[in-house]
Scaffold this motif. Structure first.
Motif, mmCIF file in Angstrom:
data_model
loop_
_atom_site.group_PDB
_atom_site.id
_atom_site.type_symbol
_atom_site.label_atom_id
_atom_site.label_comp_id
_atom_site.label_asym_id
_atom_site.label_seq_id
_atom_site.Cartn_x
_atom_site.Cartn_y
_atom_site.Cartn_z
ATOM 1 N N MET A 50 -4.957 -6.230 4.955
ATOM 2 C CA MET A 50 -6.015 -5.417 4.231
ATOM 3 C C MET A 50 -7.531 -6.240 4.706
ATOM 4 S SD MET A 50 -5.545 -7.110 0.453
ATOM 5 C CE MET A 50 -7.440 -6.959 -0.185
ATOM 6 N N CYS A 75 -1.243 -3.247 -0.459
ATOM 7 C CA CYS A 75 -1.948 -2.074 -0.692
ATOM 8 C C CYS A 75 -1.643 -1.350 -2.200
ATOM 9 C CB CYS A 75 -1.566 -1.013 0.367
ATOM 10 S SG CYS A 75 -2.999 0.513 0.245
ATOM 11 N N SER A 79 1.153 -2.512 4.194
ATOM 12 C CA SER A 79 -0.202 -3.125 4.579
ATOM 13 C C SER A 79 -1.154 -1.694 4.165
ATOM 14 C CB SER A 79 -0.233 -2.800 6.249
ATOM 15 O OG SER A 79 -1.568 -2.753 6.518
ATOM 16 N N CYS A 80 -2.348 -1.909 3.993
ATOM 17 C CA CYS A 80 -3.352 -0.788 3.724
ATOM 18 C C CYS A 80 -3.717 0.041 4.937
ATOM 19 C CB CYS A 80 -4.977 -1.453 3.355
ATOM 20 S SG CYS A 80 -4.809 -2.200 1.434
ATOM 21 N N PHE A 81 -3.264 -0.655 6.110
ATOM 22 C CA PHE A 81 -3.552 0.390 7.465
ATOM 23 C C PHE A 81 -2.361 0.943 7.845
ATOM 24 C CE2 PHE A 81 -6.530 -3.273 7.297
ATOM 25 C CZ PHE A 81 -7.756 -2.559 7.739
ATOM 26 N N TYR A 82 -1.869 1.822 6.877
ATOM 27 C CA TYR A 82 -0.635 2.806 7.326
ATOM 28 C C TYR A 82 -1.140 4.077 7.901
ATOM 29 C CZ TYR A 82 -2.064 4.728 2.601
ATOM 30 O OH TYR A 82 -2.574 5.424 1.680
ATOM 31 N N ARG A 92 -5.698 2.247 13.877
ATOM 32 C CA ARG A 92 -5.361 2.443 12.500
ATOM 33 C C ARG A 92 -6.654 2.445 11.408
ATOM 34 N NH1 ARG A 92 0.063 0.591 10.966
ATOM 35 N NH2 ARG A 92 1.243 0.552 12.817
ATOM 36 N N ASP A 108 -7.626 2.226 7.187
ATOM 37 C CA ASP A 108 -6.780 1.778 5.850
ATOM 38 C C ASP A 108 -6.877 2.884 4.751
ATOM 39 O OD1 ASP A 108 -9.538 2.012 4.857
ATOM 40 O OD2 ASP A 108 -9.506 -0.052 3.915
ATOM 41 N N CYS A 109 -6.481 2.393 3.641
ATOM 42 C CA CYS A 109 -5.938 3.427 2.643
ATOM 43 C C CYS A 109 -7.285 4.319 2.049
ATOM 44 C CB CYS A 109 -5.384 2.747 1.318
ATOM 45 S SG CYS A 109 -6.325 1.376 1.006
ATOM 46 N N THR A 161 -12.224 1.188 6.709
ATOM 47 C CA THR A 161 -12.079 0.080 7.601
ATOM 48 C C THR A 161 -11.105 0.417 8.691
ATOM 49 O OG1 THR A 161 -12.303 -1.368 5.925
ATOM 50 C CG2 THR A 161 -11.504 -2.451 7.773
#
Lengths: 126, 126
Positions: free
Chosen positions: A27, A92, A98-101, B72, B74-75, B79
């Protein structure tokens, strides 16, 4: 003691959180000086919530705290990199590790990588 | 096509750059919408320089461009994470492989990790 540069963003700087074992980027969040000091003192990743305008000890609600194993600072002292052990296995709020999904494919579409490891409704009692 | 949220930071968002093979975090920079589009179109990591107030194709001066292997998001779409192949072996203008070469020790001191892989004076003709 290193002097971080909080001036470029009006008192905040970005902090990247990376899994200390796998290197996966989990994140990104922002720190003010209080969050930075709290991180150093407590050993738990602590940020400043721009939406709540308050100190945010990551995992305080969910239990999924981030135990800081190593801290790096970049060349001009305006970005922090935390290498952490992620308690609960997911950083997340969606339950993803990870937030980077979201992966951007060659056509510009979004492909979701992986599945949530917890149910947010259960963790946050929504 | 994904819609990124450039509003939280007045037209910018943070972009993390990670080595696509080793997972090492190389740097963090900011993108405006033009930089994001240029990155997608060219396959080279492109940012917005806050100090020069202009588009910044990373490596345009030094030759150390970053070839984007994966993107990638983020959610909450604010970012970006770029997984890149770093041409020239170093992302940092100091010649270090990663900008995050300052490790904060337990006493709060700074320990320099690794040595520069190039001489900035040679690369930038200072």
């Amino acid at each position: 003691m290193i002097q971080l540069d909080f001036n470029k963003m009006g008192g905040l700087l970005p902090a990247i959180v990376q899994d200390h074992e796998t290197g996966e980027v989990l994140m990104l969040a922002f720190m003010n000086e209080e969050a930075w000091r709290h991180t150093l003192k407590s050993g738990k990743a602590t940020f400043y919530s721009r939406t709540r305008n308050s100190l945010w000890i990551k995992g305080d609600t969910s239990g999924n705290v981030q135990l800081v194993k190593e801290i790096r600072v970049d060349c001009d002292n305006d970005t922090v990199l935390l290498k952490v052990a992620q308690v609960g296995g997911a950083a997340c709020h969606t339950g993803h590790r990870s937030c980077f999904y979201q992966k951007i494919t060659e056509t510009g579409a979004v492909e979701i990588i992986g599945k949530p490891v917890f149910d947010p409704k259960e963790v946050y009692k929504e």
